[in-house]
Design an enzyme around this catalytic site. Structure first.
Site, short mmCIF file in Angstrom:
data_model
loop_
_atom_site.label_atom_id
_atom_site.label_comp_id
_atom_site.label_asym_id
_atom_site.label_seq_id
_atom_site.Cartn_x
_atom_site.Cartn_y
_atom_site.Cartn_z
N SER A 18 0.84 -1.21 0.00
CA SER A 18 0.00 0.00 0.00
C SER A 18 0.87 1.25 0.00
CB SER A 18 -0.87 0.01 1.26
OG SER A 18 -1.54 1.24 1.39
N TYR B 278 -2.41 -0.97 10.98
CA TYR B 278 -2.46 -1.42 9.58
C TYR B 278 -1.20 -1.04 8.81
CZ TYR B 278 -4.19 -1.29 4.67
OH TYR B 278 -4.36 -1.46 3.32
N LYS C 43 1.59 -3.16 6.15
CA LYS C 43 1.82 -2.91 4.72
C LYS C 43 3.30 -2.63 4.46
CE LYS C 43 -1.87 -4.20 3.54
NZ LYS C 43 -2.17 -5.15 2.47
N1 LIG Z 1 -8.81 -0.32 -1.14
C1 LIG Z 1 -7.72 0.41 -0.88
O1 LIG Z 1 -7.77 1.65 -0.85
C2 LIG Z 1 -6.42 -0.27 -0.66
C3 LIG Z 1 -6.31 -1.62 -0.45
N2 LIG Z 1 -5.06 -2.17 -0.25
C4 LIG Z 1 -4.92 -3.59 -0.01
O2 LIG Z 1 -5.53 -4.32 -1.04
C5 LIG Z 1 -5.97 -5.57 -0.54
C6 LIG Z 1 -7.40 -5.83 -0.97
O3 LIG Z 1 -8.22 -4.87 -0.35
P1 LIG Z 1 -9.61 -4.37 -0.93
O4 LIG Z 1 -9.94 -5.09 -2.17
O5 LIG Z 1 -9.56 -2.91 -0.96
O6 LIG Z 1 -10.57 -4.77 0.24
P2 LIG Z 1 -11.91 -5.65 0.26
O7 LIG Z 1 -12.36 -5.60 1.67
O8 LIG Z 1 -12.82 -5.22 -0.81
O9 LIG Z 1 -11.39 -7.08 -0.09
C7 LIG Z 1 -10.57 -7.80 0.78
C8 LIG Z 1 -10.68 -9.25 0.44
O10 LIG Z 1 -9.88 -10.00 1.36
C9 LIG Z 1 -10.70 -11.02 1.92
N3 LIG Z 1 -10.23 -11.35 3.26
C10 LIG Z 1 -10.27 -10.56 4.36
N4 LIG Z 1 -9.77 -11.25 5.39
C11 LIG Z 1 -9.42 -12.46 4.94
C12 LIG Z 1 -8.87 -13.62 5.52
N5 LIG Z 1 -8.58 -13.65 6.83
N6 LIG Z 1 -8.63 -14.70 4.75
C13 LIG Z 1 -8.94 -14.69 3.44
N7 LIG Z 1 -9.48 -13.64 2.82
C14 LIG Z 1 -9.71 -12.53 3.57
C15 LIG Z 1 -12.10 -10.43 1.92
O11 LIG Z 1 -13.06 -11.43 2.05
C16 LIG Z 1 -12.11 -9.75 0.56
O12 LIG Z 1 -12.35 -10.67 -0.47
C17 LIG Z 1 -5.76 -5.53 0.97
O13 LIG Z 1 -4.56 -6.19 1.30
C18 LIG Z 1 -5.62 -4.05 1.25
O14 LIG Z 1 -4.83 -3.80 2.38
C19 LIG Z 1 -3.94 -1.42 -0.27
C20 LIG Z 1 -4.01 -0.08 -0.48
C21 LIG Z 1 -5.25 0.59 -0.68
C1 LIG Z 2 -8.38 1.24 3.51
C2 LIG Z 2 -7.85 2.56 3.10
O1 LIG Z 2 -8.77 3.30 2.37
C3 LIG Z 2 -6.70 2.44 2.21
O2 LIG Z 2 -5.88 1.40 2.64
C4 LIG Z 2 -4.69 1.70 2.25
O3 LIG Z 2 -3.77 0.92 2.31
C5 LIG Z 2 -4.60 3.08 1.73
O4 LIG Z 2 -3.62 3.77 2.39
C6 LIG Z 2 -5.91 3.66 2.02
O5 LIG Z 2 -5.86 4.40 3.24
#
Ligand SMILES: NC(=O)C1=CN([C@@H]2O[C@H](COP(=O)(O)OP(=O)(O)OC[C@H]3O[C@@H](n4cnc5c(N)ncnc54)[C@H](O)[C@@H]3O)[C@@H](O)[C@H]2O)C=CC1
Ligand SMILES: C[C@H](O)[C@@H]1OC(=O)[C@H](O)[C@@H]1O
Length: 256
Positions: free
Chosen positions: A145, A158, A162
């Site tokens: 991230s 968090y 990351k």
């Molecule tokens: N959305 C954002 O702004 C950002 C997201 N990220 C990273 O991207 C990745 C995906 O996040 P998003 O798609 O945004 O979130 P989201 O909440 O839409 O998706 C997360 C996914 O991970 C799954 N998950 C959660 N805990 C789990 C576990 N214990 N075992 C297996 N699966 C699990 C959820 O069921 C979901 O499918 C994460 O690692 C997040 O930290 C990084 C930077 C920014």
């Molecule tokens: C969950 C936040 O919107 C997201 O997660 C990250 O890793 C980015 O920094 C954003 O804050």
């Protein structure tokens, strides 16, 4: 558009929703067969599998909480059984339960560490062992991230995970280079998914976050697909390992 991942077997954690789901389907569009890991959302995982199959690729859904070490070996063995191997591994699953620092519940801190960092370690280790066994290299991509580089008032539990995931990719790039396995980190900025739905329901916060992005909008899960396919493809990024790619619309460099 030419298919960059023809014949590749891809495994994505947390692929029932958000970025993981978009990436799993995006890889299938590029000719890959895909294993979709999910924690609880079996409907989301099944519909991702259906979309992938509709593209003419093979897909399976594998349930497993990434915080449990045995989920990693299980995910890889199910993937090998169904798809024949793992060429590309995307460590995506993650959580970010926003909370203030001074009264952070120990269990929230520990769960975030376990899912985001311990989970990444076990998963990457299991995928790497399979790739070493196969003997023809591979690509490991971790969703770190922008938060690996900058802080967040309600993300003190968090952001260290990351930074840890980014560091894990740097060290595994060294450990696995001799096996032809490339390890890279993607650093998304703010991408609109369930992870930040509640936080961004605050309109002032959302406007502030949008205002920080030189490209003028927050990201969509689809914005992560091209960068993932780039790092997955030996043709495009065969000499890229240990790298970190910001995908944030320019937010990180926007001081003033
Ligand atoms: N959305 C954002 O702004 C950002 C997201 N990220 C990273 O991207 C990745 C995906 O996040 P998003 O798609 O945004 O979130 P989201 O909440 O839409 O998706 C997360 C996914 O991970 C799954 N998950 C959660 N805990 C789990 C576990 N214990 N075992 C297996 N699966 C699990 C959820 O069921 C979901 O499918 C994460 O690692 C997040 O930290 C990084 C930077 C920014
Ligand atoms: C969950 C936040 O919107 C997201 O997660 C990250 O890793 C980015 O920094 C954003 O804050």
């Amino acid at each position: 558009m030419s298919k960059l991942l023809e014949g590749k077997r891809v495994c994505v954690t947390g692929a029932s929703a958000g970025i993981g789901r978009a990436v799993a389907i995006g890889c299938a569009r590029h000719g890959a067969d895909v294993a979709v890991n999910f924690a609880n959302d079996s409907n989301g995982a099944d519909s991702a599998v259906a979309e992938i199959e509709a593209l003419g690729q093979r897909a399976i859904a594998v349930q497993g909480d990434v915080a449990e070490a045995e989920s990693a070996t299980r995910l890889i063995s199910h993937t090998v059984k169904a798809l024949g191997g793992v060429d590309i591994f995307v460590n995506n699953a993650g959580i970010c339960p926003f909370h203030a620092f001074l009264d952070m519940p120990a269990e929230t801190f520990e769960r975030t560490m376990r899912v985001n960092l311990h989970g990444a370690y076990f998963m990457v280790q299991a995928a790497a062992n399979q790739m070493v066994k196969q003997g023809h290299g591979g690509s490991i991509i971790a969703m770190s991230s922008i938060s690996a580089l900058v802080g967040g008032e309600y993300q003190t539990h968090y952001t260290p995970t990351k930074a840890g995931v980014l560091s894990l990719m740097q060290s595994t790039a060294i450990a696995l280079g001799k096996h032809g396995i490339r390890c890279n980190a993607l650093l998304p900025g703010t991408i609109l998914t369930d992870i930040n739905k509640d936080d961004l329901a605050d309109t002032d916060k959302r406007r502030y976050m949008e205002g920080r992005v030189p490209l003028g909008r927050l990201g969509q899960p689809q914005d992560m697909v091209g960068p993932t396919v780039f790092l997955a493809s030996d043709e495009l990024s065969g000499y890229v390992t240990g790298a970190a790619l910001l995908v944030d619309g320019g937010a990180f460099v926007n001081l003033q």
